[in-house]
Design a protein around this motif. Structure first.
Motif, mmCIF file in Angstrom:
data_model
loop_
_atom_site.group_PDB
_atom_site.id
_atom_site.type_symbol
_atom_site.label_atom_id
_atom_site.label_comp_id
_atom_site.label_asym_id
_atom_site.label_seq_id
_atom_site.Cartn_x
_atom_site.Cartn_y
_atom_site.Cartn_z
ATOM 1 N N THR A 50 11.447 5.409 -8.929
ATOM 2 C CA THR A 50 11.155 5.926 -7.597
ATOM 3 C C THR A 50 9.887 6.768 -7.677
ATOM 4 O O THR A 50 9.510 7.240 -8.748
ATOM 5 N N VAL A 53 5.588 9.663 -2.233
ATOM 6 C CA VAL A 53 4.289 9.331 -1.645
ATOM 7 C C VAL A 53 3.569 10.639 -1.352
ATOM 8 O O VAL A 53 3.995 11.417 -0.503
ATOM 9 N N GLU A 75 -0.716 4.869 -2.302
ATOM 10 C CA GLU A 75 -0.368 4.136 -3.520
ATOM 11 C C GLU A 75 -1.626 3.770 -4.303
ATOM 12 O O GLU A 75 -1.657 3.872 -5.538
ATOM 13 N N ARG A 142 7.595 -3.173 -0.628
ATOM 14 C CA ARG A 142 8.033 -1.811 -0.911
ATOM 15 C C ARG A 142 9.086 -1.381 0.126
ATOM 16 O O ARG A 142 9.055 -1.810 1.278
ATOM 17 N N TYR A 144 10.676 2.347 1.580
ATOM 18 C CA TYR A 144 10.499 3.802 1.587
ATOM 19 C C TYR A 144 11.602 4.440 2.419
ATOM 20 O O TYR A 144 12.040 3.898 3.441
ATOM 21 N N GLU A 152 9.663 8.767 0.033
ATOM 22 C CA GLU A 152 9.868 8.330 -1.342
ATOM 23 C C GLU A 152 9.981 6.814 -1.397
ATOM 24 O O GLU A 152 10.701 6.194 -0.605
ATOM 25 N N GLN A 153 9.251 6.232 -2.319
ATOM 26 C CA GLN A 153 9.351 4.792 -2.560
ATOM 27 C C GLN A 153 10.578 4.534 -3.421
ATOM 28 O O GLN A 153 10.705 5.072 -4.517
ATOM 29 N N ALA A 156 10.160 -1.454 -5.381
ATOM 30 C CA ALA A 156 8.828 -2.047 -5.498
ATOM 31 C C ALA A 156 8.931 -3.379 -6.218
ATOM 32 O O ALA A 156 9.597 -3.484 -7.251
#
Length: 239
Positions: A50, A53, A75, A142, A144, A152-153, A156
């Protein structure tokens, strides 16, 4: 004997009939039981990676108010080795971000239109975002969410895509296979304990289609024959 005769008579009249011998059920067989079970994976694919961002906020913890283009720019800034420099594999993505002035999905902007769905089960929408990785034909996907007032991602993945679907609270990614008539299907599902979308299903499935055989281009329509000249027979219908 009367009971047996009655049973045979019912069978002849369309009742339940014997189907022959039933095959013996075969349970799973453990192979190489002498091997010591592994305690750690040999390869890591980042299932629970995780990333916060940086520099982008979601006013009121509403991720729908965050700019998707800004998220992709964040990113790129966080991973310059992937996006910037002559040897960066996705340097073309950075160059095309200049075409995102009108937002995702417009013109040559590599950022695709965003989708919003509650995938984490907290009653708030999460963001599913895709953007093309240039040069090449790979697309980044992605997911989020908002955690403690920060974006927060939580998932991916990059691949050549044949389709992406939302199914309930899962994200399904379909990718072409090198085997004709098959495709890969990966399903990602939210795991509360890990705080991430986990790869819960990884399958290779038949699509039912194969590459169509090569057919030559149709010939140009012939001009009308001269008067008195024999005409060609009509072409056979292909429909």
């Amino acid at each position: 004997m009367l009971l047996l005769a009655g049973a045979v008579g019912c069978g002849d009249a369309g009742g339940v009939e014997g189907a022959g011998a039933t095959p013996t059920a075969a349970g799973p067989v453990r192979l190489w039981p002498q091997l010591t079970p592994a305690s750690s994976p040999a390869f890591e694919i980042g299932e629970v990676d995780t990333e916060v961002v940086k520099g982008v906020t979601a006013p009121g913890d509403d991720i729908g108010k965050a700019d998707p283009v800004d998220i992709v720019r964040a990113e790129i800034a966080a991973h310059p080795g992937e996006y910037e420099g002559a040897k960066a594999p996705h340097r073309g993505t950075t160059a095309r971000m200049a075409d995102c002035a009108e937002g995702p999905g417009h013109g040559d902007c590599p950022v695709l239109g965003p989708y919003y769905r509650d995938l984490t089960g907290d009653g708030r929408d999460d963001l599913v975002l895709g953007f093309r990785l240039l040069p090449g034909k790979t697309t980044a996907v992605r997911v989020y969410t908002v955690v403690r007032h920060r974006i927060e991602q939580v998932m991916a993945w990059e691949d050549a895509l044949s389709g992406v679907e939302l199914a309930g609270r899962s994200l399904v990614i379909r990718s072409p296979s090198e085997v004709a008539g098959y495709e890969y299907r990966l399903q990602w599902t939210w795991d509360r304990d890990q705080g991430a979308m986990l790869l819960t299903h990884d399958e290779m499935l038949r699509t039912g289609s194969r590459e169509p055989p090569h057919r030559p281009s149709p010939s140009p329509t012939p001009s009308a024959p001269a008067a008195g000249a024999p005409s060609d027979p009509p072409a056979a219908s292909t429909g």
